[in-house]
Design a protein around this motif. Structure first.
Motif, mmCIF file in Angstrom:
data_model
loop_
_atom_site.group_PDB
_atom_site.id
_atom_site.type_symbol
_atom_site.label_atom_id
_atom_site.label_comp_id
_atom_site.label_asym_id
_atom_site.label_seq_id
_atom_site.Cartn_x
_atom_site.Cartn_y
_atom_site.Cartn_z
ATOM 1 N N VAL A 198 50.730 57.506 24.763
ATOM 2 C CA VAL A 198 51.816 58.484 24.797
ATOM 3 C C VAL A 198 52.673 58.094 25.990
ATOM 4 C CG1 VAL A 198 52.430 60.908 25.085
ATOM 5 C CG2 VAL A 198 50.377 60.288 23.782
ATOM 6 N N VAL A 199 53.972 57.834 25.763
ATOM 7 C CA VAL A 199 54.777 57.251 26.829
ATOM 8 C C VAL A 199 55.982 58.114 27.169
ATOM 9 C CG1 VAL A 199 54.089 54.901 26.218
ATOM 10 C CG2 VAL A 199 56.196 55.848 25.278
ATOM 11 N N ARG A 200 56.315 58.068 28.455
ATOM 12 C CA ARG A 200 57.614 58.526 28.922
ATOM 13 C C ARG A 200 58.517 57.302 29.037
ATOM 14 N NH1 ARG A 200 54.300 61.719 32.618
ATOM 15 N NH2 ARG A 200 54.450 63.935 32.050
ATOM 16 N N LEU A 201 59.766 57.485 28.674
ATOM 17 C CA LEU A 201 60.738 56.402 28.752
ATOM 18 C C LEU A 201 61.663 56.690 29.929
ATOM 19 C CD1 LEU A 201 61.053 56.707 24.998
ATOM 20 C CD2 LEU A 201 60.400 54.537 26.013
ATOM 21 N N VAL A 202 61.540 55.881 30.950
ATOM 22 C CA VAL A 202 62.281 56.081 32.195
ATOM 23 C C VAL A 202 63.599 55.324 32.096
ATOM 24 C CG1 VAL A 202 62.194 55.903 34.699
ATOM 25 C CG2 VAL A 202 60.083 56.299 33.409
ATOM 26 N N LEU A 203 64.713 56.032 32.294
ATOM 27 C CA LEU A 203 66.039 55.482 32.046
ATOM 28 C C LEU A 203 66.862 55.335 33.321
ATOM 29 C CD1 LEU A 203 66.852 57.715 28.933
ATOM 30 C CD2 LEU A 203 65.609 55.544 29.001
ATOM 31 N N THR A 204 66.212 55.261 34.463
ATOM 32 C CA THR A 204 66.942 55.222 35.732
ATOM 33 C C THR A 204 67.523 53.851 36.037
ATOM 34 O OG1 THR A 204 64.817 54.836 36.830
ATOM 35 C CG2 THR A 204 65.624 57.100 36.769
ATOM 36 N N GLY A 205 66.963 52.790 35.428
ATOM 37 C CA GLY A 205 67.446 51.447 35.713
ATOM 38 C C GLY A 205 68.285 50.879 34.593
ATOM 39 N N ALA A 206 68.493 49.561 34.642
ATOM 40 C CA ALA A 206 69.286 48.894 33.612
ATOM 41 C C ALA A 206 68.477 48.631 32.355
ATOM 42 C CB ALA A 206 69.824 47.568 34.163
ATOM 43 N N GLU A 207 67.138 48.623 32.476
ATOM 44 C CA GLU A 207 66.260 48.381 31.336
ATOM 45 C C GLU A 207 65.222 49.498 31.256
ATOM 46 O OE1 GLU A 207 65.080 44.287 30.121
ATOM 47 O OE2 GLU A 207 63.055 44.974 30.601
ATOM 48 N N VAL A 208 64.880 49.885 30.027
ATOM 49 C CA VAL A 208 63.924 50.973 29.808
ATOM 50 C C VAL A 208 62.555 50.586 30.350
ATOM 51 C CG1 VAL A 208 62.744 52.338 28.041
ATOM 52 C CG2 VAL A 208 65.149 51.721 27.740
ATOM 53 N N VAL A 209 61.914 51.539 31.033
ATOM 54 C CA VAL A 209 60.538 51.371 31.493
ATOM 55 C C VAL A 209 59.671 52.360 30.726
ATOM 56 C CG1 VAL A 209 58.954 51.576 33.438
ATOM 57 C CG2 VAL A 209 61.242 50.609 33.785
ATOM 58 N N GLN A 210 58.608 51.851 30.089
ATOM 59 C CA GLN A 210 57.680 52.711 29.366
ATOM 60 C C GLN A 210 56.509 53.055 30.285
ATOM 61 O OE1 GLN A 210 56.605 51.693 25.336
ATOM 62 N NE2 GLN A 210 58.496 50.569 24.986
ATOM 63 N N ASP A 211 56.420 54.327 30.627
ATOM 64 C CA ASP A 211 55.381 54.822 31.531
ATOM 65 C C ASP A 211 54.323 55.545 30.694
ATOM 66 O OD1 ASP A 211 53.905 55.788 33.667
ATOM 67 O OD2 ASP A 211 55.250 57.485 34.020
ATOM 68 N N THR A 212 53.118 55.001 30.629
ATOM 69 C CA THR A 212 52.055 55.594 29.823
ATOM 70 C C THR A 212 51.553 56.879 30.473
ATOM 71 O OG1 THR A 212 51.361 53.465 28.937
ATOM 72 C CG2 THR A 212 49.755 55.259 28.850
ATOM 73 N N VAL A 213 51.669 57.984 29.733
ATOM 74 C CA VAL A 213 51.184 59.279 30.217
ATOM 75 C C VAL A 213 49.685 59.379 29.992
ATOM 76 C CG1 VAL A 213 51.409 61.785 29.981
ATOM 77 C CG2 VAL A 213 53.404 60.326 29.628
ATOM 78 N N VAL A 214 49.255 59.030 28.800
ATOM 79 C CA VAL A 214 47.839 59.074 28.451
ATOM 80 C C VAL A 214 47.575 58.035 27.376
ATOM 81 C CG1 VAL A 214 48.172 60.873 26.693
ATOM 82 C CG2 VAL A 214 45.927 60.593 27.737
ATOM 83 N N SER A 215 46.424 57.405 27.422
ATOM 84 C CA SER A 215 46.018 56.469 26.378
ATOM 85 C C SER A 215 45.201 57.241 25.348
ATOM 86 C CB SER A 215 45.193 55.318 26.969
ATOM 87 O OG SER A 215 45.990 54.533 27.823
#
Length: 409
Positions: A198-215
């Motif tokens: 389950v991922v959060r998509l962090v949009l603060t930079g120029a490219e999307v970062v997928q941050d895993t909340v829970v596996s």
């Protein structure tokens, strides 16, 4: 209205968590009642928008996503017109933005099937189309955040997260690259993960970062049909509610992703029979009938070539798919504006929608709406507002906004 809560220490049956999972000390397992407490779904209608002979702004082509902002304004993503329409709490027109094209703040009209929409808590709008477009609260385009190169991403619906410039994927994010298609075509095995993030998509930079909340748990084996769904929703405190097993086991995390509580009901999965398999296989193959089922010829170019290859792979997979040994209890899950968890169970048919339960993240069962009494809301907003995407008698899309009673908000 009656509420039931029975907390059973930390002892858990393995199917609730998936094979090999171990309960964490202090973690609650809440056993909710097996008997349904039905509530009428006669929600107050607030307004409706969308008409065959209405004003130009409310003549919609295809409404794929809707979302509310904190003021109760409703945002409608019309993928056929490549635009977003905003209406106020009474259904009056506020603004529209976006247009067809390939440039900043524009939406490609040939690639709309995976588009996503979320409205951040500061009123800015996020639209996914193989990358994220960010618009200000006034609808003005701000910037684009790109996806990693070389892959086509299938994005589930999005929830606004409590973190700045971050959205939560409400299901599994899948990316398919040209290399993946080549390996699949040559029958090479594609490496598969043993969990579903389950991922959060962090949009603060120029490219999307997928941050895993829970596996989340992923069943072993090669089954691809009737596999327990992964569905998640954001909670007001920054945590997440999600389901990932065939049992009725709704998991609630802390803001840091630690599993805090499991809400269960004594409802059992149904064994998968040969008759069920044959009927479902026939239903799935119908999706790929015709010369161009995924519109590859209409799209053209590199993306069209990928879509064509994908259609061939998916048709073959529908024919040869393996089936999970039981049909999960839960079909999907949504979280409301104030944090209640809406859980849709399976219906009489294996792939059909059934009753909807409403739970609280702290472990109370509020009620059940009978099958066909109401659809799952397409969006939840403040003050009990909910939106349903429908079609009128002319097959024209419309959105009906209603207000939930206080006891289920």
């Amino acid at each position: 209205m009656r509420h039931w809560t029975v907390t059973v220490g930390t002892a858990v049956f393995t199917p609730l968590f998936g094979a090999g999972a171990v309960p964490v000390a202090g973690q609650e397992v809440v056993e909710l009642p097996g008997e349904d407490l039905f509530l009428d779904a006669e929600f107050e209608e607030v307004y409706r928008v969308g008409s065959f002979d209405g004003a130009e702004w409310e003549t919609f082509g295809r409404i794929r996503r809707v979302a509310f902002d904190p003021s109760g304004n409703l945002y409608l993503l019309d993928t056929q017109a490549s635009r977003i329409v905003v209406v106020d709490r009474g259904g009056g027109f506020v603004r529209q933005f976006g247009r067809p094209g390939e440039g900043p703040g524009e939406f490609a009209p040939h690639n709309t099937s995976t588009m996503g929409l979320a409205v951040l808590r500061d009123g800015r709008t996020v639209v996914f189309q193989q990358g994220f477009h960010l618009f200000g609260a006034d609808g003005e385009f701000e910037r684009r955040v790109r996806m990693p190169d070389g892959a086509m991403t299938f994005m589930p619906s999005l929830d606004a997260d409590r973190r700045e410039e971050t959205v939560l994927a409400r299901g599994e994010v899948r990316s398919i690259s040209v290399d993946w298609l080549r390996r699949a075509a040559s029958e090479d095995r594609v490496r598969k993960s043993d969990s579903r993030p389950v991922v959060r998509l962090v949009l603060t930079g120029a490219e999307v970062v997928q941050d895993t909340v829970v596996s989340a748990w992923k069943p072993s084996g090669e089954a691809s049909v009737f596999v327990p769904v992964l569905a998640a929703g954001a909670l007001p405190n920054g945590g997440v509610a999600y389901t990932d097993s065939s049992a009725y086991a709704i998991k609630v995390t802390t803001p840091d992703g630690e599993l805090e509580r499991v809400l269960t009901r004594p409802l059992r999965p149904e064994p998968t029979t040969e008759r069920i398999i044959e009927e479902e296989r026939e239903r799935r193959l119908k999706r790929y009938e015709g010369d161009d089922p995924m519109g590859a010829g209409r799209v053209g170019g590199r993306e069209g070539a990928m879509l064509g290859q994908m259609a061939d792979v998916m048709r073959e997979q529908a024919e040869s798919a393996e089936y999970y040994h039981e049909i999960p209890v839960v079909r999907t899950l949504r979280t409301g504006w104030e944090g209640n968890i809406w859980v849709q169970r399976r219906g009489e048919e294996p792939a059909g929608n059934g009753p909807i339960d409403v739970l609280t993240p702290d472990g109370r069962y509020l009620c059940t709406f009978a099958a066909n009494a109401t659809a799952m809301p397409s969006a939840f907003g403040p003050d009990g507002l909910v939106a349903f995407v429908e079609k009128d008698e002319f097959d024209v899309p419309r959105v009906v906004v209603k207000r939930l009673p206080p006891e289920v908000r």
